[in-house]
Design a protein around this motif. Structure first.
Motif, PDB file in Angstrom:
ATOM      1  N   PRO A   1     -17.620  50.218  36.849  1.00 10.71           N
ATOM      2  CA  PRO A   1     -18.646  49.958  35.834  1.00 10.71           C
ATOM      3  C   PRO A   1     -20.039  49.857  36.436  1.00 10.71           C
ATOM      4  N   ILE A   2     -21.010  50.281  35.679  1.00 13.98           N
ATOM      5  CA  ILE A   2     -22.415  50.073  36.023  1.00 13.98           C
ATOM      6  C   ILE A   2     -22.854  48.813  35.286  1.00 13.98           C
ATOM      7  N   GLU A   3     -23.151  47.781  36.032  1.00 12.83           N
ATOM      8  CA  GLU A   3     -23.459  46.489  35.410  1.00 12.83           C
ATOM      9  C   GLU A   3     -24.747  46.547  34.593  1.00 12.83           C
ATOM     10  N   ALA A   4     -25.792  47.075  35.196  1.00 15.62           N
ATOM     11  CA  ALA A   4     -27.082  47.155  34.498  1.00 15.62           C
ATOM     12  C   ALA A   4     -27.215  48.550  33.882  1.00 15.62           C
ATOM     13  N   LYS A   5     -26.577  48.733  32.733  1.00 12.00           N
ATOM     14  CA  LYS A   5     -26.600  50.039  32.081  1.00 12.00           C
ATOM     15  C   LYS A   5     -28.008  50.362  31.584  1.00 12.00           C
TER      16      LYS A   5
ATOM     17  N   SER B   1     -20.596  54.320  33.688  1.00 15.83           N
ATOM     18  CA  SER B   1     -19.773  53.957  34.846  1.00 15.83           C
ATOM     19  C   SER B   1     -19.580  55.178  35.730  1.00 15.83           C
TER      20      SER B   1
ATOM     21  N   THR C   1      -8.953  50.066  33.697  1.00 19.07           N
ATOM     22  CA  THR C   1      -9.863  50.348  34.814  1.00 19.07           C
ATOM     23  C   THR C   1      -9.687  51.770  35.334  1.00 19.07           C
TER      24      THR C   1
END
Length: 205
Positions: free
Chosen positions: A83-87, A106, A161
């Protein structure tokens, strides 16, 4: 019989049934090939006959088939979702110089051709199903055997995931058939340094 032993037996039965179902429900190689062939036939009929096809009427009359690599199950990979936390919103360049907005969601990390690869998964800002992703990529075949502007895959998350990426389903954007269309170009993260010899080849070759 003690209740704890009964519970253990029931759990064992559930596991056996689950494993058995997993094996019986698994897709056979023949069924997989048939599924890909049906999708390719559907794609051809759309390009050849549909009113929304990017082909001109003249092109439709001359089109006899679309060209694909042989179906190879090795190009169906299970990828790890990172995942990309800060989308944030990414503006992808289009073939006509304009921009189109997507959300960086992500990364999909997978093993193929003896190396670890990672692709950026995007979502349209208009997407309502958060398990659907847009994947635009280019590889070592781009500009030669396949369209120089890259190819697309419609990917859908199938695990908490993980996600399956099937390069046998890679298809050409509309601009590969008709330059009057504007199509998103792959982001720099998705320029693979390996050949993806799967999916659709260049139109007209």
């Amino acid at each position: 019989m003690k209740s704890s032993r009964i519970i253990l037996i029931l759990i064992s039965l559930v596991i056996v049934v689950a494993v058995g179902y997993m094996f019986t429900a698994a897709e056979s190689p023949e069924a997989y090939v048939e599924k890909i062939e049906k999708e390719r036939e559907r794609q051809f009929k759309f390009i050849r006959f549909n009113v929304e096809s990017p082909l001109t009427e003249s092109q439709k009359q001359n089109l006899q088939t679309l060209t694909f690599y042989p179906i190879n199950p090795a190009y169906k990979v299970k990828a790890r979702l990172i995942p990309i936390e800060a989308k944030k919103v990414r503006e992808l360049s289009m073939t006509d110089g304009s921009k189109e907005r997507y959300i960086e969601h992500s990364y999909a990390e997978f093993e193929l051709n003896g190396q670890t690869n990672k692709l950026l998964l995007l979502q349209s800002v208009k997407e309502t199903d958060m398990r659907n992703f847009f994947l635009a990529f280019a590889d070592e075949t781009s500009g030669n055997q396949t369209y120089g502007g890259g190819r697309y895959i419609n990917a859908r998350q199938d695990g908490k995931t993980s996600i399956t990426i099937d390069f046998n389903l890679a298809y050409n954007p509309y601009c590969a058939y008709n330059p009057d269309y504007a199509c998103p170009l792959p982001p720099k993260e998705n320029l693979l340094t390996i050949p993806i010899e799967a999916g659709e080849k260049n139109y007209g070759k």
